[in-house]
Motif scaffolding. Structure first.
Motif, PDB file in Angstrom:
ATOM      1  N   ILE A   3       0.842  -1.196   0.000  1.00 45.00           N
ATOM      2  CA  ILE A   3       0.000   0.000   0.000  1.00 45.00           C
ATOM      3  C   ILE A   3       0.880   1.251   0.000  1.00 45.00           C
ATOM      4  CG2 ILE A   3      -0.162  -0.060   2.545  1.00 45.00           C
ATOM      5  CD1 ILE A   3      -3.090   1.051   2.069  1.00 45.00           C
ATOM      6  N   LYS A   4       0.356   2.323  -0.572  1.00 42.08           N
ATOM      7  CA  LYS A   4       1.070   3.591  -0.517  1.00 42.08           C
ATOM      8  C   LYS A   4       0.846   4.229   0.854  1.00 42.08           C
ATOM      9  CE  LYS A   4       1.036   4.486  -5.428  1.00 42.08           C
ATOM     10  NZ  LYS A   4       0.676   5.350  -6.546  1.00 42.08           N
ATOM     11  N   VAL A   5       1.903   4.751   1.420  1.00 41.41           N
ATOM     12  CA  VAL A   5       1.814   5.376   2.743  1.00 41.41           C
ATOM     13  C   VAL A   5       2.238   6.835   2.624  1.00 41.41           C
ATOM     14  CG1 VAL A   5       2.832   5.416   5.060  1.00 41.41           C
ATOM     15  CG2 VAL A   5       2.225   3.227   4.022  1.00 41.41           C
ATOM     16  N   VAL A   6       1.416   7.730   3.142  1.00 45.27           N
ATOM     17  CA  VAL A   6       1.763   9.161   3.138  1.00 45.27           C
ATOM     18  C   VAL A   6       2.106   9.605   4.562  1.00 45.27           C
ATOM     19  CG1 VAL A   6       0.814  11.494   2.851  1.00 45.27           C
ATOM     20  CG2 VAL A   6       0.358   9.755   1.122  1.00 45.27           C
ATOM     21  N   ILE A   7       3.259  10.218   4.715  1.00 45.87           N
ATOM     22  CA  ILE A   7       3.602  10.837   6.006  1.00 45.87           C
ATOM     23  C   ILE A   7       3.798  12.332   5.793  1.00 45.87           C
ATOM     24  CG2 ILE A   7       5.163  10.856   7.986  1.00 45.87           C
ATOM     25  CD1 ILE A   7       5.900   8.021   7.456  1.00 45.87           C
ATOM     26  N   PRO A   8       2.829  13.144   6.242  1.00 46.70           N
ATOM     27  CA  PRO A   8       3.025  14.591   6.149  1.00 46.70           C
ATOM     28  C   PRO A   8       4.002  15.010   7.251  1.00 46.70           C
ATOM     29  CG  PRO A   8       0.710  13.963   6.528  1.00 46.70           C
ATOM     30  CD  PRO A   8       1.546  12.789   6.848  1.00 46.70           C
ATOM     31  N   ALA A   9       5.134  15.549   6.851  1.00 52.30           N
ATOM     32  CA  ALA A   9       6.165  15.864   7.851  1.00 52.30           C
ATOM     33  C   ALA A   9       6.706  17.273   7.646  1.00 52.30           C
ATOM     34  CB  ALA A   9       7.290  14.829   7.768  1.00 52.30           C
ATOM     35  N   ALA A  10       5.804  18.173   7.266  1.00 54.07           N
ATOM     36  CA  ALA A  10       6.256  19.543   6.999  1.00 54.07           C
ATOM     37  C   ALA A  10       5.834  20.512   8.101  1.00 54.07           C
ATOM     38  CB  ALA A  10       5.708  20.008   5.651  1.00 54.07           C
ATOM     39  N   GLY A  11       5.353  19.964   9.222  1.00 52.13           N
ATOM     40  CA  GLY A  11       4.937  20.817  10.338  1.00 52.13           C
ATOM     41  C   GLY A  11       6.145  21.466  11.007  1.00 52.13           C
ATOM     42  N   ALA A  12       5.886  22.535  11.755  1.00 46.89           N
ATOM     43  CA  ALA A  12       6.992  23.255  12.388  1.00 46.89           C
ATOM     44  C   ALA A  12       7.284  22.723  13.788  1.00 46.89           C
ATOM     45  CB  ALA A  12       6.658  24.732  12.465  1.00 46.89           C
ATOM     46  N   GLY A  13       6.347  21.967  14.358  1.00 49.64           N
ATOM     47  CA  GLY A  13       6.578  21.391  15.685  1.00 49.64           C
ATOM     48  C   GLY A  13       6.799  22.442  16.756  1.00 49.64           C
ATOM     49  N   THR A  14       5.977  23.488  16.739  1.00 46.39           N
ATOM     50  CA  THR A  14       6.213  24.608  17.666  1.00 46.39           C
ATOM     51  C   THR A  14       6.130  24.168  19.131  1.00 46.39           C
ATOM     52  OG1 THR A  14       3.881  25.143  17.428  1.00 46.39           O
ATOM     53  CG2 THR A  14       5.408  26.426  16.113  1.00 46.39           C
ATOM     54  N   ARG A  15       5.283  23.165  19.399  1.00 47.14           N
ATOM     55  CA  ARG A  15       5.125  22.771  20.801  1.00 47.14           C
ATOM     56  C   ARG A  15       6.354  22.043  21.346  1.00 47.14           C
ATOM     57  NH1 ARG A  15       0.064  19.395  20.157  1.00 47.14           N
ATOM     58  NH2 ARG A  15       0.992  19.215  18.099  1.00 47.14           N
ATOM     59  N   ASP A 114      -3.580  -3.277  15.510  1.00 45.13           N
ATOM     60  CA  ASP A 114      -3.587  -4.270  14.481  1.00 45.13           C
ATOM     61  C   ASP A 114      -3.835  -3.597  13.127  1.00 45.13           C
ATOM     62  OD1 ASP A 114      -3.856  -6.441  12.990  1.00 45.13           O
ATOM     63  OD2 ASP A 114      -5.413  -7.411  14.197  1.00 45.13           O
ATOM     64  N   LEU A 115      -2.737  -3.046  12.588  1.00 47.68           N
ATOM     65  CA  LEU A 115      -2.832  -2.288  11.328  1.00 47.68           C
ATOM     66  C   LEU A 115      -3.467  -3.107  10.218  1.00 47.68           C
ATOM     67  CD1 LEU A 115       0.533  -0.513  10.670  1.00 47.68           C
ATOM     68  CD2 LEU A 115      -1.725   0.365  10.213  1.00 47.68           C
ATOM     69  N   GLY A 116      -3.124  -4.379  10.207  1.00 47.08           N
ATOM     70  CA  GLY A 116      -3.624  -5.264   9.158  1.00 47.08           C
ATOM     71  C   GLY A 116      -5.142  -5.279   9.113  1.00 47.08           C
ATOM     72  N   ARG A 117      -5.776  -5.118  10.298  1.00 41.78           N
ATOM     73  CA  ARG A 117      -7.247  -5.160  10.330  1.00 41.78           C
ATOM     74  C   ARG A 117      -7.845  -3.842   9.855  1.00 41.78           C
ATOM     75  NH1 ARG A 117     -10.843  -5.865  14.218  1.00 41.78           N
ATOM     76  NH2 ARG A 117      -9.534  -5.048  15.877  1.00 41.78           N
ATOM     77  N   MET A 118      -7.079  -2.751  10.058  1.00 44.95           N
ATOM     78  CA  MET A 118      -7.614  -1.445   9.669  1.00 44.95           C
ATOM     79  C   MET A 118      -7.459  -1.216   8.165  1.00 44.95           C
ATOM     80  SD  MET A 118      -6.504   2.252  11.134  1.00 44.95           S
ATOM     81  CE  MET A 118      -6.967   3.766  10.330  1.00 44.95           C
ATOM     82  N   VAL A 119      -6.315  -1.683   7.653  1.00 41.06           N
ATOM     83  CA  VAL A 119      -5.969  -1.415   6.266  1.00 41.06           C
ATOM     84  C   VAL A 119      -6.405  -2.588   5.396  1.00 41.06           C
ATOM     85  CG1 VAL A 119      -3.983  -1.136   4.735  1.00 41.06           C
ATOM     86  CG2 VAL A 119      -4.053   0.041   6.926  1.00 41.06           C
ATOM     87  N   GLY A 120      -6.894  -2.283   4.234  1.00 44.64           N
ATOM     88  CA  GLY A 120      -7.194  -3.357   3.289  1.00 44.64           C
ATOM     89  C   GLY A 120      -8.650  -3.766   3.299  1.00 44.64           C
ATOM     90  N   GLY A 121      -9.450  -3.241   4.255  1.00 38.04           N
ATOM     91  CA  GLY A 121     -10.875  -3.577   4.274  1.00 38.04           C
ATOM     92  C   GLY A 121     -11.580  -2.920   3.085  1.00 38.04           C
ATOM     93  N   ASP A 122     -12.905  -3.101   3.043  1.00 40.32           N
ATOM     94  CA  ASP A 122     -13.595  -2.583   1.862  1.00 40.32           C
ATOM     95  C   ASP A 122     -14.097  -1.159   2.045  1.00 40.32           C
ATOM     96  OD1 ASP A 122     -15.447  -3.115   3.673  1.00 40.32           O
ATOM     97  OD2 ASP A 122     -16.657  -4.501   2.461  1.00 40.32           O
ATOM     98  N   CYS A 123     -13.829  -0.544   3.221  1.00 39.14           N
ATOM     99  CA  CYS A 123     -14.155   0.885   3.305  1.00 39.14           C
ATOM    100  C   CYS A 123     -13.061   1.628   4.071  1.00 39.14           C
ATOM    101  CB  CYS A 123     -15.536   1.109   3.904  1.00 39.14           C
ATOM    102  SG  CYS A 123     -15.667   0.667   5.598  1.00 39.14           S
ATOM    103  N   SER A 124     -13.104   2.947   3.974  1.00 43.14           N
ATOM    104  CA  SER A 124     -12.104   3.768   4.656  1.00 43.14           C
ATOM    105  C   SER A 124     -12.225   3.599   6.166  1.00 43.14           C
ATOM    106  CB  SER A 124     -12.317   5.241   4.301  1.00 43.14           C
ATOM    107  OG  SER A 124     -12.144   5.447   2.928  1.00 43.14           O
ATOM    108  N   ALA A 125     -11.172   3.946   6.885  1.00 43.67           N
ATOM    109  CA  ALA A 125     -11.211   3.834   8.349  1.00 43.67           C
ATOM    110  C   ALA A 125     -10.295   4.890   8.944  1.00 43.67           C
ATOM    111  CB  ALA A 125     -10.742   2.444   8.774  1.00 43.67           C
TER     112      ALA A 125
END
Ligand code: UTP
Length: 327
Positions: A3-15, A114-125
């Motif tokens: 599966i394609k995985v997106v990691i948005p990592a452009a935040g400034a992390g001010t906290r 259990d990532l496997g259960r969340m990913v790959g099902g027939d609807c978004s989660a």
């Protein structure tokens, strides 16, 4: 096929300042490796990643170097020119994601489930967890296991189910359409284009999104949560070490080329590569690479890379029945 995985990592992390003045948040150390290392290693244990898509901006070169040095994944970096929010970051991945289903994870959220259960099902989660005060998160209203409504950072939360920061999206063309609408119509929450708001638009357009309960949510976005994640992860996987002339109380992590002399380390201390600890007592703390600590008693402390922290021994001449408190 993965599966394609997106990691948005452009935040400034001010906290997490001051650490994020010089290190992107996702590369700050926790329990022996950068946050991003935990995020990816957890994913790789359970998913086959077809392509990793990382949105970078603020100090993106450091993230690029870390990934290129430590992982041999097919990786595409997408530059985020302006810091306009998580939704905006995800919208920039449209070309690379195309119309395949995608798994999106924030860069400071370590989850154990259990990532496997969340990913790959027939609807978004999307991952959700009950929290005491959900006002600083996206909040989900769930019925029969499906998300009916999502609100970003509500002042009057309609439930206490926080959106954890892991998303499996099947209908990516609709996701990008909704993100585009936010941007075109300039719909912002807290000044930013939010992924939560795009998901709400998707629900209004009929997308079924399952609520996936997640117990093991380890947030690293603030000093307190970074330290509690450090404690939790070291408790699970920290080692015990022998250091002649010093006392090490497990669980701790001690990296390579570390010098520890005449000190007490632990419990719950991460000492990254190249650190020096001399004549000190340290517990419940994180030392980033090449930090030097001398003559200090530290607790719940975060010490940045290459930082030098030196105290001094007190010389006292205290008479009988005196009381001296050095706070
Ligand atoms: P946060 O809301 O935690 O923001 O981002 P932040 O900048 O990382 O940290 P603070 O709030 O200033 O302390 C959630 C996710 O969205 C990404 C972040 O990298 C993180 O994975 N993000 C945020 C972007 O990629 N671009 C943005 O413009 C904002």
């Amino acid at each position: 096929m993965g599966i394609k995985v997106v990691i948005p990592a452009a935040g400034a992390g001010t906290r997490l300042r001051p650490h994020t003045h010089t290190t992107p948040k996702t590369l700050v150390q926790v329990a022996g490796k950068p946050i991003l290392g935990h995020v990816l290693d957890n994913l790789l244990r359970e998913l086959e990643i077809e392509e990793l898509i990382v949105v970078i901006g603020y100090m993106g070169d450091k993230i690029k170097r870390f990934l290129e040095k430590n992982y041999s994944l097919k990786t595409t970096f997408v530059e985020q020119p302006e810091r306009l929010g998580l939704g905006y970051a995800v919208s920039l991945t449209r070309e690379v994601v195309g119309d395949s289903p995608v798994f999106i994870t924030l860069d400071d959220t370590i989850v154990e489930f259990d990532l496997g259960r969340m990913v790959g099902g027939d609807c978004s989660a999307i991952g959700v967890k009950e929290v005491d005060d959900p006002r600083r998160f996206g909040v989900a209203v769930v019925e029969d296991g499906f998300v009916r409504r999502l609100v970003e950072k509500p002042s009057d939360p309609p439930s206490n189910l926080a959106v954890v920061g892991v998303y499996y999206i099947r209908n990516t063309p609709l996701l990008f359409e909704c993100l585009d609408r936010l941007i075109k119509e300039d719909i912002r929450t807290g000044g930013e284009y939010q992924l939560t708001d795009a998901l709400q638009l998707m629900i209004e357009r009929g997308e079924r999104i399952r609520a996936f309960p997640i117990d093991g949510w380890l947030d690293c976005g603030k000093p307190e949560t970074l330290l509690s994640t450090n404690r939790y992860l070291l408790g699970k996987q920290g080692g015990s070490y022998e250091v002649p002339g010093s006392v090490v109380i497990p669980p701790v992590f001690i990296g390579r080329n570390v010098t520890i002399r005449n000190s007490v380390i632990g419990p719950y201390v991460s000492v990254a590569d190249g650190c020096e600890v001399i004549d000190s007592i340290i517990r419940d703390s994180i030392l980033n690479e090449n930090a030097r600590v001398e003559r200090m008693i530290l607790e719940r402390s975060l010490i940045g890379s290459n930082a030098v922290v030196c105290g001094r021994a007190s010389q006292l001449n205290v008479g009988d029945s005196s009381e001296v408190n050095l706070h």
